[in-house]
Design a protein around this motif. Structure first.
Motif, PDB file in Angstrom:
ATOM      1  N   SER A 308       0.817  -1.207   0.000  1.00 52.82           N
ATOM      2  CA  SER A 308       0.000   0.000   0.000  1.00 52.82           C
ATOM      3  C   SER A 308       0.857   1.265   0.000  1.00 52.82           C
ATOM      4  CB  SER A 308      -0.930   0.019   1.211  1.00 52.82           C
ATOM      5  OG  SER A 308      -0.183   0.190   2.408  1.00 52.82           O
ATOM      6  N   TYR A 309       0.221   2.364  -0.383  1.00 54.17           N
ATOM      7  CA  TYR A 309       0.922   3.656  -0.467  1.00 54.17           C
ATOM      8  C   TYR A 309       1.568   4.045   0.861  1.00 54.17           C
ATOM      9  CZ  TYR A 309       1.528   8.721  -0.467  1.00 54.17           C
ATOM     10  OH  TYR A 309       2.037   9.986  -0.323  1.00 54.17           O
ATOM     11  N   SER A 310       0.800   4.017   1.947  1.00 59.53           N
ATOM     12  CA  SER A 310       1.351   4.462   3.225  1.00 59.53           C
ATOM     13  C   SER A 310       2.481   3.563   3.694  1.00 59.53           C
ATOM     14  CB  SER A 310       0.252   4.528   4.288  1.00 59.53           C
ATOM     15  OG  SER A 310      -0.350   3.258   4.472  1.00 59.53           O
ATOM     16  N   GLU A 311       2.357   2.252   3.457  1.00 63.25           N
ATOM     17  CA  GLU A 311       3.414   1.332   3.856  1.00 63.25           C
ATOM     18  C   GLU A 311       4.665   1.534   2.998  1.00 63.25           C
ATOM     19  OE1 GLU A 311       5.328  -1.894   5.897  1.00 63.25           O
ATOM     20  OE2 GLU A 311       3.762  -0.440   6.379  1.00 63.25           O
ATOM     21  N   CYS A 324       8.911   8.813  -1.746  1.00 62.20           N
ATOM     22  CA  CYS A 324       8.752   8.575  -3.175  1.00 62.20           C
ATOM     23  C   CYS A 324       7.696   9.514  -3.752  1.00 62.20           C
ATOM     24  CB  CYS A 324       8.345   7.124  -3.428  1.00 62.20           C
ATOM     25  SG  CYS A 324       8.231   6.690  -5.180  1.00 62.20           S
ATOM     26  N   HIS A 325       8.011  10.109  -4.905  1.00 60.74           N
ATOM     27  CA  HIS A 325       7.091  11.005  -5.596  1.00 60.74           C
ATOM     28  C   HIS A 325       6.897  10.552  -7.040  1.00 60.74           C
ATOM     29  CE1 HIS A 325       7.286  13.689  -2.157  1.00 60.74           C
ATOM     30  NE2 HIS A 325       8.595  13.619  -2.206  1.00 60.74           N
ATOM     31  N   CYS A 326       6.901   9.229  -7.250  1.00 53.22           N
ATOM     32  CA  CYS A 326       6.688   8.704  -8.598  1.00 53.22           C
ATOM     33  C   CYS A 326       5.249   8.978  -9.023  1.00 53.22           C
ATOM     34  CB  CYS A 326       6.996   7.209  -8.648  1.00 53.22           C
ATOM     35  SG  CYS A 326       5.824   6.159  -7.760  1.00 53.22           S
ATOM     36  N   ASP A 327       4.932   8.728 -10.284  1.00 47.69           N
ATOM     37  CA  ASP A 327       3.597   9.013 -10.804  1.00 47.69           C
ATOM     38  C   ASP A 327       2.521   8.239 -10.048  1.00 47.69           C
ATOM     39  OD1 ASP A 327       3.983  10.710 -13.421  1.00 47.69           O
ATOM     40  OD2 ASP A 327       5.562   9.219 -13.410  1.00 47.69           O
ATOM     41  N   ARG A 328       2.815   7.005  -9.722  1.00 50.72           N
ATOM     42  CA  ARG A 328       1.843   6.218  -8.970  1.00 50.72           C
ATOM     43  C   ARG A 328       1.593   6.830  -7.598  1.00 50.72           C
ATOM     44  NH1 ARG A 328       2.800   0.041  -6.773  1.00 50.72           N
ATOM     45  NH2 ARG A 328       0.906  -0.056  -5.478  1.00 50.72           N
ATOM     46  N   CYS A 329       2.636   7.225  -6.907  1.00 46.59           N
ATOM     47  CA  CYS A 329       2.475   7.794  -5.565  1.00 46.59           C
ATOM     48  C   CYS A 329       1.736   9.127  -5.607  1.00 46.59           C
ATOM     49  CB  CYS A 329       3.837   7.959  -4.895  1.00 46.59           C
ATOM     50  SG  CYS A 329       4.551   6.392  -4.310  1.00 46.59           S
ATOM     51  N   TRP A 335      -5.809  10.054  -3.084  1.00 46.35           N
ATOM     52  CA  TRP A 335      -6.998   9.247  -2.855  1.00 46.35           C
ATOM     53  C   TRP A 335      -7.517   9.494  -1.438  1.00 46.35           C
ATOM     54  CZ3 TRP A 335      -5.228   3.827  -5.028  1.00 46.35           C
ATOM     55  CH2 TRP A 335      -5.235   3.888  -6.429  1.00 46.35           C
ATOM     56  N   SER A 336      -8.644  10.094  -1.331  1.00 44.29           N
ATOM     57  CA  SER A 336      -9.173  10.416  -0.002  1.00 44.29           C
ATOM     58  C   SER A 336      -9.710   9.191   0.713  1.00 44.29           C
ATOM     59  CB  SER A 336     -10.296  11.462  -0.123  1.00 44.29           C
ATOM     60  OG  SER A 336     -11.338  10.971  -0.942  1.00 44.29           O
ATOM     61  N   ASN A 337     -10.017   8.139  -0.042  1.00 40.94           N
ATOM     62  CA  ASN A 337     -10.601   6.943   0.570  1.00 40.94           C
ATOM     63  C   ASN A 337      -9.635   5.775   0.542  1.00 40.94           C
ATOM     64  OD1 ASN A 337     -10.603   6.621  -2.151  1.00 40.94           O
ATOM     65  ND2 ASN A 337     -12.595   5.584  -2.260  1.00 40.94           N
ATOM     66  N   GLU A 338      -8.323   6.071   0.580  1.00 39.06           N
ATOM     67  CA  GLU A 338      -7.336   4.982   0.543  1.00 39.06           C
ATOM     68  C   GLU A 338      -7.493   4.083   1.755  1.00 39.06           C
ATOM     69  OE1 GLU A 338      -2.518   4.230   0.833  1.00 39.06           O
ATOM     70  OE2 GLU A 338      -3.329   6.242   0.793  1.00 39.06           O
ATOM     71  N   ASP A 339      -7.497   2.796   1.520  1.00 42.03           N
ATOM     72  CA  ASP A 339      -7.567   1.812   2.600  1.00 42.03           C
ATOM     73  C   ASP A 339      -6.221   1.129   2.683  1.00 42.03           C
ATOM     74  OD1 ASP A 339      -9.643  -1.146   3.247  1.00 42.03           O
ATOM     75  OD2 ASP A 339      -8.006  -0.212   4.354  1.00 42.03           O
ATOM     76  N   ASP A 340      -5.432   1.428   3.733  1.00 45.31           N
ATOM     77  CA  ASP A 340      -4.081   0.895   3.843  1.00 45.31           C
ATOM     78  C   ASP A 340      -4.059  -0.621   3.888  1.00 45.31           C
ATOM     79  OD1 ASP A 340      -2.733   3.508   5.984  1.00 45.31           O
ATOM     80  OD2 ASP A 340      -3.114   3.413   3.828  1.00 45.31           O
ATOM     81  N   SER A 341      -5.111  -1.223   4.416  1.00 45.13           N
ATOM     82  CA  SER A 341      -5.080  -2.676   4.558  1.00 45.13           C
ATOM     83  C   SER A 341      -5.373  -3.396   3.255  1.00 45.13           C
ATOM     84  CB  SER A 341      -6.087  -3.119   5.615  1.00 45.13           C
ATOM     85  OG  SER A 341      -7.400  -2.796   5.197  1.00 45.13           O
ATOM     86  N   GLY A 342      -5.918  -2.684   2.280  1.00 46.85           N
ATOM     87  CA  GLY A 342      -6.231  -3.413   1.049  1.00 46.85           C
ATOM     88  C   GLY A 342      -6.419  -2.528  -0.131  1.00 46.85           C
ATOM     89  N   GLY A 343      -5.906  -1.276  -0.078  1.00 45.86           N
ATOM     90  CA  GLY A 343      -6.136  -0.349  -1.165  1.00 45.86           C
ATOM     91  C   GLY A 343      -5.601  -0.843  -2.480  1.00 45.86           C
ATOM     92  N   ASP A 344      -4.475  -1.541  -2.475  1.00 46.28           N
ATOM     93  CA  ASP A 344      -3.888  -1.985  -3.729  1.00 46.28           C
ATOM     94  C   ASP A 344      -4.563  -3.228  -4.274  1.00 46.28           C
ATOM     95  OD1 ASP A 344      -2.048   0.036  -3.973  1.00 46.28           O
ATOM     96  OD2 ASP A 344      -0.606  -0.980  -2.691  1.00 46.28           O
ATOM     97  N   GLU A 345      -5.322  -3.941  -3.400  1.00 47.92           N
ATOM     98  CA  GLU A 345      -5.970  -5.147  -3.881  1.00 47.92           C
ATOM     99  C   GLU A 345      -7.086  -4.833  -4.868  1.00 47.92           C
ATOM    100  OE1 GLU A 345      -7.235  -7.265  -0.486  1.00 47.92           O
ATOM    101  OE2 GLU A 345      -5.195  -7.721   0.205  1.00 47.92           O
TER     102      GLU A 345
END
Length: 420
Positions: A308-311, A324-329, A335-345
């Motif tokens: 995840s982004y925060s991790e 990191c300031h890459c395009d993905r980051c 994303w205001s609703n990012e979920d650290d436990s599963g946002g990338d899933e």
């Protein structure tokens, strides 16, 4: 620091050599191979860029380690842990030792975790390089050091192993030790806690029985070496198993592979074949994930891309000293609703329109694309979907100049046909 007499024997160990080679790099570009050149990149330090158009699956670097060391703590591991057996490894090449097979040992220590070898070749190489008589004595001393073994974490015990391996390297090859010192240390980071760890380790290392004529290193040298390890060590991993988290069996530091910068959507990834390669099994192999043009920086991800982004930001800051300031980051940071436990899933659940909209010409993945999800296509095509894997897929190397349509996972080794 080392005495004047010691500096005669080990010229590479003097602190003055820490910045000589990096400063020379800043003045010019260094060609590492037909595929890569080392350059200074504004805001990123040294990095590797494509010196020609590169194809997916192309091997752009094969690098042998300048230093390896075990990832296991100094405490001797027990034969059974919660009813599960564990693997033993050659103390030189770190291949898995086959149970019941004949193996050779160190004539001095015969330690089951540090003095067993898979072949006469590994035994001979180890006794002259990675398991010298001094290193053997030093490891024995550390294993019998209660303040370290009984009262410190496994991680700190592994750091002590690394320092012993580094100073043993200085005694075997001052040139290789100078190369280690020339690697990036990531700048100031860690603060008071890291300083306390370095001071404690220095007190332990300084009490080792150094050879006659060599005095213990300075605390500044110990701190510098710990920084080199933190920023440059690659883990040599256990084989993939679906029902168990993958762990590290050893660490290796490479001269050239250390120059790859990080990107959360890398265009290259590492492969190693530690248990299957006939020769050079601890070599690191860097293959392109997709096509890139000449002049593009070639980047690896320093950890699995589905983190995840925060991790990702936490690990990069704590371990490497940068954000990191890459395009993905940049996208995920908004994303205001990012979920650290599963946002990338959720990446694999995005609709096909977003996935198709991010593919560039000639199979090159462009960072620009859908403003909300520019990297969805990457996850569908280049991330392994095997249970509990999350490895990165790259095409097999081109054959006779023809690109391969078979993708290989760099974690589980699974092969699949590329249907996109």
């Amino acid at each position: 620091m080392l005495s004047a007499q010691a500096e005669t024997h080990l010229p590479g160990i003097c602190p003055e050599s820490l910045e000589v080679w990096p400063m020379a790099v800043a003045e010019s570009q260094v060609v590492l191979s037909d595929a890569l050149r080392l350059v200074e990149i504004e805001g990123r330090g040294r990095g590797l860029v494509a010196s020609q158009p590169l194809k997916g699956g192309q091997i752009v670097l094969r690098d042998s380690p300048i230093l390896t060391y075990s990832a296991f703590p100094l405490k001797q591991r027990q034969p059974q842990v919660s009813g599960l057996s564990y693997s033993r490894y050659c103390a030189h090449c770190y291949r898995c030792l086959v149970a019941g097979a004949a193996m050779l040992t160190c004539p001095s220590c015969s330690h089951p975790d540090d003095g067993a070898f898979c072949s006469p070749k590994c035994q001979s190489l180890a006794l002259s390089s990675t398991h010298t008589s001094w290193m053997c004595r030093a490891l024995s001393y550390l294993r019998n050091c209660p303040p370290l073994v009984d009262h410190q974490s496994d991680e700190l015990q592994v750091q002590a192993r690394y320092l012993v391996a580094a100073y043993s390297l200085a005694m075997v090859s001052s040139l290789a030790f100078q190369t280690l010192l020339s690697l990036d240390g990531g700048g100031a980071q860690g603060g008071e806690k890291e300083a306390e760890v370095a001071l404690f380790l220095h007190s332990i290392i300084s009490s080792l029985p150094f050879p006659e004529g060599i005095s213990p290193p300075s605390v500044e040298m110990t701190m510098a070496l710990l920084a080199k390890d933190r920023c440059n060590a690659f883990g040599l991993m256990e084989p993939f198993l679906e029902n168990r988290e993958r762990s590290v069996r050893a660490y290796a530091i490479y001269r050239n592979a250390s120059f790859f910068n990080h990107d959360c959507l890398p265009n290259a990834c590492r492969f190693d074949y530690i248990d299957t390669a006939i020769d050079g099994n601890t070599d690191i192999i860097i293959r392109m994930i997709h096509d890139v043009p000449e002049g593009r920086e070639i980047c690896l991800s320093y950890f699995p891309v589905n983190v995840s982004y925060s991790e990702r930001q936490r690990r990069l800051l704590e371990d490497y000293g940068f954000s990191c300031h890459c395009d993905r980051c940049k996208v995920e940071a908004n994303w205001s609703n990012e979920d650290d436990s599963g946002g990338d899933e959720t990446m694999e659940e995005e609709d096909d329109e977003n996935m198709e909209g991010s593919e560039g010409e000639n199979n090159e993945i462009e960072p620009e694309g859908d403003d909300d999800f520019p990297h969805a296509y990457f996850f569908v095509r280049f991330v392994c979907d095997r249970e509990n894997c999350g490895g990165t897929l790259a095409p097999l190397p081109p054959s006779n100049g023809r690109p391969s349509d078979v993708m290989e996972c760099n974690v589980c080794g699974n092969l699949k046909k590329d249907e996109m």
